[in-house]
Write a protein that holds these residues in place. Structure first.
Motif, PDB file in Angstrom:
ATOM      1  N   VAL A   1       5.568  -0.560 -10.808  1.00  0.00           N
ATOM      2  CA  VAL A   1       4.096  -0.206 -10.410  1.00  0.00           C
ATOM      3  C   VAL A   1       3.373   1.153 -10.692  1.00  0.00           C
ATOM      4  O   VAL A   1       4.162   1.650 -10.720  1.00  0.00           O
ATOM      5  N   GLU A   2       2.140   0.950 -10.845  1.00  0.00           N
ATOM      6  CA  GLU A   2       1.296   2.151 -10.890  1.00  0.00           C
ATOM      7  C   GLU A   2       1.292   2.947  -9.428  1.00  0.00           C
ATOM      8  O   GLU A   2      -0.054   2.352  -9.045  1.00  0.00           O
ATOM      9  N   GLN A   3       1.376   4.292  -9.501  1.00  0.00           N
ATOM     10  CA  GLN A   3       1.747   4.998  -8.596  1.00  0.00           C
ATOM     11  C   GLN A   3       1.039   5.897  -8.398  1.00  0.00           C
ATOM     12  O   GLN A   3       0.832   7.003  -9.082  1.00  0.00           O
ATOM     13  N   LYS A   4       0.080   5.863  -7.430  1.00  0.00           N
ATOM     14  CA  LYS A   4      -0.595   7.406  -7.068  1.00  0.00           C
ATOM     15  C   LYS A   4      -0.096   7.901  -7.084  1.00  0.00           C
ATOM     16  O   LYS A   4       0.606   8.282  -5.673  1.00  0.00           O
TER      17      LYS A   4
ATOM     18  N   GLU B   1       4.090   1.416  -1.062  1.00  0.00           N
ATOM     19  CA  GLU B   1       4.613   1.853  -2.386  1.00  0.00           C
ATOM     20  C   GLU B   1       3.782   2.463  -3.144  1.00  0.00           C
ATOM     21  O   GLU B   1       4.349   3.013  -4.226  1.00  0.00           O
ATOM     22  N   ARG B   2       3.040   1.392  -3.001  1.00  0.00           N
ATOM     23  CA  ARG B   2       0.839   2.641  -4.066  1.00  0.00           C
ATOM     24  C   ARG B   2       0.918   3.854  -3.824  1.00  0.00           C
ATOM     25  O   ARG B   2       0.589   4.297  -5.289  1.00  0.00           O
ATOM     26  N   TYR B   3       1.659   4.348  -3.163  1.00  0.00           N
ATOM     27  CA  TYR B   3       1.099   5.962  -2.607  1.00  0.00           C
ATOM     28  C   TYR B   3       2.844   6.951  -2.509  1.00  0.00           C
ATOM     29  O   TYR B   3       2.840   7.359  -1.829  1.00  0.00           O
ATOM     30  N   GLY B   4       3.724   5.677  -3.192  1.00  0.00           N
ATOM     31  CA  GLY B   4       4.776   6.727  -3.799  1.00  0.00           C
ATOM     32  C   GLY B   4       5.988   5.914  -2.292  1.00  0.00           C
ATOM     33  O   GLY B   4       6.712   7.188  -2.187  1.00  0.00           O
TER      34      GLY B   4
ATOM     35  N   THR C   1      -3.583   7.232   3.531  1.00  0.00           N
ATOM     36  CA  THR C   1      -3.732   7.442   1.801  1.00  0.00           C
ATOM     37  C   THR C   1      -4.837   7.284   1.682  1.00  0.00           C
ATOM     38  O   THR C   1      -5.632   7.629   0.645  1.00  0.00           O
TER      39      THR C   1
ATOM     40  N   GLY D   1      -6.726   4.726   1.397  1.00  0.00           N
ATOM     41  CA  GLY D   1      -6.370   3.710  -0.134  1.00  0.00           C
ATOM     42  C   GLY D   1      -7.918   3.078   0.678  1.00  0.00           C
ATOM     43  O   GLY D   1      -8.500   2.747   1.941  1.00  0.00           O
TER      44      GLY D   1
ATOM     45  N   LEU E   1       1.104  -0.696  -0.025  1.00  0.00           N
ATOM     46  CA  LEU E   1       0.056   0.287   0.486  1.00  0.00           C
ATOM     47  C   LEU E   1       0.866   1.131   0.006  1.00  0.00           C
ATOM     48  O   LEU E   1       0.338   2.328  -0.658  1.00  0.00           O
TER      49      LEU E   1
END
Lengths: 251, 322
Positions: free
Chosen positions: B95-98, A93-96, B154, B156, A91
């Motif tokens: 990873v496609e990052q947000k 990583e997904r948010y940077g 996040t 998320g 998670l």
């Protein structure tokens, strides 16, 4: 030591040959274990419970190889408890997370290649202390640290000459980049009691009858980490020195 | 009393194993539903079995667990664990990052992991419990705490977290189960008396009880064996059972933690010098487009030999001190 005894070493031979031929490591390891156990005369299964009294695959009073495998695997599943942290790390990583870590690396301020590599090795050790696992070569060295080193090298050289860097020197910088990553990663990871290195030592020693304290493992690895930083710094300083000598010789 | 009861009941190793098992079951389901992966059945089954071993490992008969491990290894052995895209062969693992404005606060999420781990270890110590268990149970709960903090920061979704977790888990693949497999190999080697055999061999070369020479044999042996195997984790159980315990720990009564961890890093010096450790030494030469395939190893060799000598000295000195 008689000849049949020596055959017990065939398990080690299986590991060496199997890994050399790039077979699946899991398969190689388990095959080596079973073959070694069978040569040593261990039964496949323990002689109690369902397999009671079965000839050939059990022997009275002896733990079977499969039982041993199951017991050891279950006892040592604590080594891979980090799996439970993967959703959180994923998670992040997904948010940077990677991007932000890259920002930190980009902000490393150092005038020379050698100093940059010392700082990067320390950064890698810090990640180890925090228990953060990175695949450093593809994620940090290639896209970030190496270009920064090239920049530093050009800046140093251009001050005195406009010649582009000699190929041999770039080759050295590339090797030193990979080395900095490996030094920091290998020795730094043991500073976290929850990375697999420490847990492997804990599990293996427990299997051999010694329960060791996770924190004393971390404590006793510290001198080697300090030495690795000093030796790395010397090697990277020599890289800078060589470059300065080369530039001085040109003038 | 009450605190102890709670710790023993809820905050136990077993709870953490069950939670980890549940995470693995979710990974298995996500893999099963991933129709892009040609190997989705094998992959899903692999993680399903590992999840079951995590949840029921303490109560299953050992032979059942053993057979389950064999089944996992068989699935991996025929190459059915991992990602084979049906549509495209090479998709980079990026990873496609947000984009977000979290900045450095994103580190809070991962920092929860060491923070909670240490917190548990300290709490267990204060309660007079085992700090080892504290760290391990703490690691388990840190995963949950970090996820909750991460979701809060996040905004998320839980689904995203598990999808990303699955991505990381898949990236490591069957390598994930190597540490416990290697520990098992060490235990089978010990039961087969392979260790005694190696120890007897070394005693033929180094007669008597010279601790310094035995330390050299141990550290250099570990480095050499790691060079052959390409992996210090694989070498450690063999050296520990064959050299370290029978020749150093037992006869000299030294601190096992001290010599064990220094032996492991003696292996790391071997890793620095071997092409068998391709990920660390050969792949980087390709990534950086180096002319010499062995350029990294050549650069690392002087460092490795020097630090290997220091391993011998440090181990000897620390044995004297402790």
């Amino acid at each position: 030591m008689n000849i049949p005894e020596l055959f017990k070493l065939s398990g080690i031979a299986i590991v060496i040959i199997g890994l050399a031929f790039r077979l699946r490591t899991t398969l190689v390891v388990v095959t080596a274990g079973i073959v070694t156990g069978l040569i040593a005369g261990l039964p496949l299964f323990s002689g109690d419970g369902v397999f009671q009294g079965l000839p050939l695959i059990t022997k009275p009073g002896q733990e079977g190889i499969i039982n041993m495998l199951g017991r050891a695997f279950a006892d040592n599943r604590l080594m891979i408890l980090f799996i439970i942290t993967l959703p959180a790390i994923g998670l992040a990583e997904r948010y940077g997370l990677q991007e932000q870590a890259a920002n930190l690396v980009r902000r490393m301020k150092a005038a020379t290649v050698g100093r940059l590599l010392v700082v990067y090795q320390l950064f890698r050790i810090l990640m180890g202390i925090l228990g953060i696992r990175l695949s450093g070569h593809p994620a940090f060295v290639r896209p970030l640290v190496f270009p920064m080193c090239l920049g530093a090298a050009e800046a140093t050289a251009r001050a005195k000459t406009v010649d582009s860097l000699p190929a041999a020197e770039i080759e050295q910088i590339k090797a030193a980049n990979s080395a900095s990553e490996n030094y920091g990663n290998f020795y730094g990871q043991n500073l976290s009691p929850v990375l697999p290195g420490i847990l492997l030592v804990y599990g293996v020693m427990k299997g051999l009858g010694y329960t060791v304290n996770l924190w004393s493992l971390v404590l006793f690895t510290t001198p080697i980490v300090v030495i690795s930083v000093i030796l790395g710094a010397i090697q990277f300083w020599l890289l800078d020195l060589k470059e300065r000598r080369r530039l001085a010789a040109k003038h | 009393m009450l605190a102890n009861a709670i710790v023993k009941g809820v905050l136990s190793l077993n709870t953490v194993y069950v939670l980890t098992g549940l995470v693995l079951l979710i990974f298995a389901i996500l893999n099963f539903k991933d129709r892009n992966n040609k190997h989705r059945h094998g992959t899903a089954l692999f993680w399903l079995i590992l999840g079951l071993i995590f949840i029921f490992g303490s109560v299953l008969p050992h032979w059942v667990t053993g057979l389950l491990v064999l089944l996992m290894v068989a699935i991996d052995g025929v190459g059915r664990v991992g990602h084979k895209r049906a549509d495209e062969v090479t998709k980079s693992g990026q990873v496609e990052q947000k984009p977000g404005s979290l900045g450095n606060r994103i580190f809070l999420v991962v920092l929860m992991i060491p923070f909670v781990t240490f917190g548990f270890a300290i709490a267990f110590r204060l309660l007079g419990l085992n700090t080892n268990d504290g760290a391990i149970v703490g690691l388990g709960f840190s995963g949950i705490v970090a996820m909750v903090v991460g979701l809060g920061l996040t905004r998320g979704t839980v689904r995203e977290a598990f999808q990303e977790g699955r991505r990381l888990n898949d990236a490591m693949g069957s390598v994930n189960i190597l540490p416990p497999l290697l520990a098992s190999l060490g235990i089978i080697f010990t039961a087969s008396k392979v260790g005694d055999l190696i120890a007897a061999g070394i005693h033929k070369i180094i007669p008597g009880q010279n601790l310094f020479l035995l330390i050299i044999a141990n550290c250099v042996g570990m480095a050499l064996f790691t060079m052959v195997m390409g992996n210090s984790f694989a070498a450690f159980p063999v050296i520990a059972a064959g050299v370290l315990v029978p020749l150093i720990v037992k006869p000299f009564g030294v601190n096992p933690a001290l010599v064990a961890i220094i032996t492991l890093t003696a292996g790391s010096t071997g890793t620095l010098m071997t092409p068998m450790a391709a990920n660390f030494n050969i792949v980087p030469t390709a990534l950086l487009d180096m002319r010499d395939q062995y350029g990294v190893i050549k650069y690392q060799a002087p460092f490795a030999l020097t630090i290997l000598a220091f391993h011998v000295i440090v181990m000897w000195l620390l044995i004297r001190m402790f």
